[in-house]
Write a protein that holds these residues in place. Structure first.
Motif, mmCIF file in Angstrom:
data_model
loop_
_atom_site.group_PDB
_atom_site.id
_atom_site.type_symbol
_atom_site.label_atom_id
_atom_site.label_comp_id
_atom_site.label_asym_id
_atom_site.label_seq_id
_atom_site.Cartn_x
_atom_site.Cartn_y
_atom_site.Cartn_z
ATOM 1 N N GLU A 1 0.832 -1.206 0.000
ATOM 2 C CA GLU A 1 0.000 0.000 0.000
ATOM 3 C C GLU A 1 0.865 1.255 0.000
ATOM 4 O OE1 GLU A 1 -3.253 -0.537 0.086
ATOM 5 O OE2 GLU A 1 -3.500 -2.527 0.976
ATOM 6 N N ARG B 1 -0.643 -1.737 -5.067
ATOM 7 C CA ARG B 1 -1.975 -1.131 -5.140
ATOM 8 C C ARG B 1 -1.823 0.241 -5.753
ATOM 9 N NH1 ARG B 1 -6.725 -1.574 -0.771
ATOM 10 N NH2 ARG B 1 -8.219 -0.140 -1.697
ATOM 11 N N PHE C 1 -5.607 4.405 0.410
ATOM 12 C CA PHE C 1 -4.660 3.382 -0.028
ATOM 13 C C PHE C 1 -4.056 3.692 -1.395
ATOM 14 C CE2 PHE C 1 -7.967 1.095 2.413
ATOM 15 C CZ PHE C 1 -7.169 0.590 3.431
#
Ligand SMILES: *Cc1c(COP(=O)(O)O)cnc(C)c1O
Length: 609
Positions: free
Chosen positions: A158, A183, A204
């Motif tokens: 993340e 991500r 995120f």
């Protein structure tokens, strides 16, 4: 007949036949029969029924839709899916997900250490595990241990800090290195109540600059060959397909760019979860605007198109939809304990020899109300009750008069609603609000429907029997917590009508549907009510079986679980009773036994027969 929007929300999982709701599968047992069978074992509180065949149906529908779209579009990547454990981590659910997903190698997604341990312990051989959420060195080490133990695991990072920790663990240990996912932070945002997971200000994900930085770090640590996946998740319960398309275009292009930049092992796009579930039960409600088939075609088509344009091999596609997979599998069934306006029953009317004139007039109105005069009489009655309440406040009429007035007006409104359909719509709404019946249910909204309490998420509600009778009462639902937020109020724009049942003579059970996602882990022990008794219902060709009872916690166990010493409490209670002087020894020992029985039962009410 009022079908409670069954055709909107139930996806044919339940049907009404004669006066009962049936599970529309194999032998089609009625929810009432299942409930009766369980109650015959002396269960009195709310119950949760779980239907594994509905989990199977959703998993199959997910894979079949994607595999069909893959074939239709000549797409050359595979479809893979994982179940996000945060949606429901209970043993039955995880087991059913694994069993029913076996043929597809359905995997698990973990977002915390405990969930990761669960994924490692419960995932099927050859099925993938993905790890999301914020991670420390210990959690990253756990993922290495999973890889070392033979799991097909991908850690999604993340932020760059997590990547640095992965590199550190890889250098310090001799363990096998898990696959790594990034991500990505998309500028396109989702829609709906839960859309806080993407956009430039999202909680995120890595920005474009960070993605480039991450690939540099991976390359210099000689880990670029572990970088296999990019991931995004635009939020839960996505109502509109347009933002999904924008997110797919953005993520698809990031993927293709990374491939062109030399990320050779990169082979998968994980599109997160978010497939919506229909909770609405009124035909004018806003529903999500796509089907699972449209969704999968859209994903496959868009990604194929982007990759073809950039000359990049088609990626495998992962999804992490959870709500879609498990929401429908469980039903909460609660007994109704009381209808509050039974207090206004006609036979409680106690007119005096001599009544105040306005009360005599109300009584006249009530006796002579007919279809052609009811609107006029209704208006007169509403006018009189205002005056009577004022007279009471000023001390001119007594409490018995006031009670009679309330009973008469209540019954005049009720009768006029049944005599005419000509009352104008806005007045009707107001009357229904005034005349709503309060149904007391043996359950806690905080424990069993926390998303209603926290987010006003509506869940389909309907009685599971009495469907041959007309449901006329505008209903609000009250739970047994002593908190005024434990209520599902009557909403004239989304009205719920229930039956007028004399609870002292007949049972009345309400079903709350599509409660299988998120409600259980989020449920709160407000007032120290814990989870209801739970049962798995396996339906066969000719019968059904009740399996895997999980009992609600006993009163003593609840107190233990929040840190009290229940033995100490129990012996204090017993000593106090022992010391009391006014009963016989026999009376004492009987009472002690009673006390013990009460404390080892759960805290829901045992009033209904
Ligand atoms: C919560 C979550 C999911 C599941 O979302 P649903 O709306 O239940 O499908 C999937 N992926 C991630 C990263 C999540 O945080």
């Amino acid at each position: 007949m009022n079908t409670y929007g069954l055709d909107i929300w139930s996806d044919n999982n339940f049907i009404i036949e004669k006066d009962e709701v049936l599970v529309n599968y194999k032998s089609k047992p009625s929810l009432l029969n299942i409930t009766k069978k369980i109650r015959s074992l002396d269960v009195r509180g709310p119950i949760v029924l779980r239907f594994p065949h509905l989990i199977k149906k959703q998993i199959t529908s997910l894979y079949n839709s994607f595999n069909y779209s893959i074939e239709e579009n000549n797409y050359r990547g595979d479809f893979k899916a994982v179940f996000p454990l945060k949606v429901n981590q209970l043993p039955f659910v995880v087991e059913a997900v694994s069993n029913e997903g076996r043929d597809f190698s359905y995997g698990l997604e973990a977002g915390s250490k405990a969930e990761l341990i669960l994924a490692m312990g419960k995932s099927l051989a050859n099925s993938p595990i993905t790890v999301n959420g914020f991670k420390d060195k210990e959690m990253i080490t756990l993922a290495f241990i999973a890889k070392q133990s033979g799991h097909d695991i991908t850690i999604t990072i993340e932020g760059l800090g997590e990547l640095k920790t992965i590199i550190q663990v890889a250098q310090e240990s001799n363990l096998k290195i898990p696959s790594i996912g990034l991500r990505v932070r998309l500028h396109s945002t989702g829609s709906g109540t839960w859309a806080k997971s993407s956009g430039m200000d999202a909680k995120f994900g890595l920005t474009a600059t960070e993605i480039l930085e991450a690939t540099k770090l991976l390359r210099s640590a000689k880990l670029l060959d572990k970088f296999t996946m990019i991931h995004f998740h635009i939020g839960s319960q996505m109502e509109d397909i347009a933002p999904i398309k924008r997110a797919l275009r953005e993520a698809g292009n990031i993927y293709a760019e990374l491939k062109v930049l030399g990320a050779q092992s990169l082979n998968s796009i994980n599109i997160g979860g978010g497939l919506a579930v229909t909770y609405a039960q009124h035909s004018d409600a806003k529903l999500h605007n796509y089907s699972i088939q449209e969704f999968s075609s859209c994903v496959i088509f868009l990604l194929g198109e982007i990759m073809d344009a950039k000359g990049v091999k088609h990626p495998n596609i992962f999804t992490e939809s959870g709500r879609f997979v498990v929401a429908s599998h469980s039903v909460l069934i609660t007994p109704v304990l009381e209808l509050f306006t039974q207090d206004y029953h006609e036979n409680l009317l106690n007119l005096q020899e001599k009544n105040p004139p306005l009360i005599d007039e109300l009584n006249e109105l009530y006796t002579h109300i007919k279809p052609d005069n009811c609107i006029e009489y209704l208006h007169d009655a509403l006018d009189h009750i205002e005056s009577l309440l004022t007279l009471f406040d000023l001390g001119y009429i007594n409490l018995q008069d006031r009670s009679n007035a309330e009973i008469l007006v209540h019954n005049i409104i009720k009768k006029s609603l049944s005599l005419t359909s000509k009352i104008n719509a806005s007045e009707l709404k107001q009357l229904q609000v005034n005349l709503q019946e309060r149904y007391l249910i043996n359950a806690s909204i905080f424990q069993s429907l926390p998303d209603y309490w926290g987010l006003k998420q509506h869940f389909p509600i309907m009685p599971i029997h009495h469907h041959t009778k007309k449901a006329m009462r505008a209903a609000s639902i009250w739970d047994i917590t002593c908190d005024s937020d434990g209520e599902i109020g009557f909403d004239p724009d989304k009205p719920l009508y229930l039956h007028d049942i004399d609870i002292t003579k007949e049972d009345y059970f309400l079903g709350f549907f599509n409660v299988g996602a998120y409600q259980e882990a989020l449920g709160m022990s407000h007032n120290l009510f814990t989870h209801p008794n739970e049962y798995t219902i396996k339906i066969n060709d000719n019968s059904f079986e009740v399996l895997n009872e999980v009992e609600s916690k006993s009163t003593l166990n609840i107190l233990n679980s929040i840190g009290y010493d229940s033995n100490e409490l129990l012996s204090k209670l017993k000593t106090d009773l022992q010391k009391s002087s006014f009963i016989t020894e026999k009376g004492k020992s009987d009472t002690l036994l009673k006390l013990e029985i009460i404390l080892t039962q759960n805290g829901y009410l045992r009033t209904t027969s």
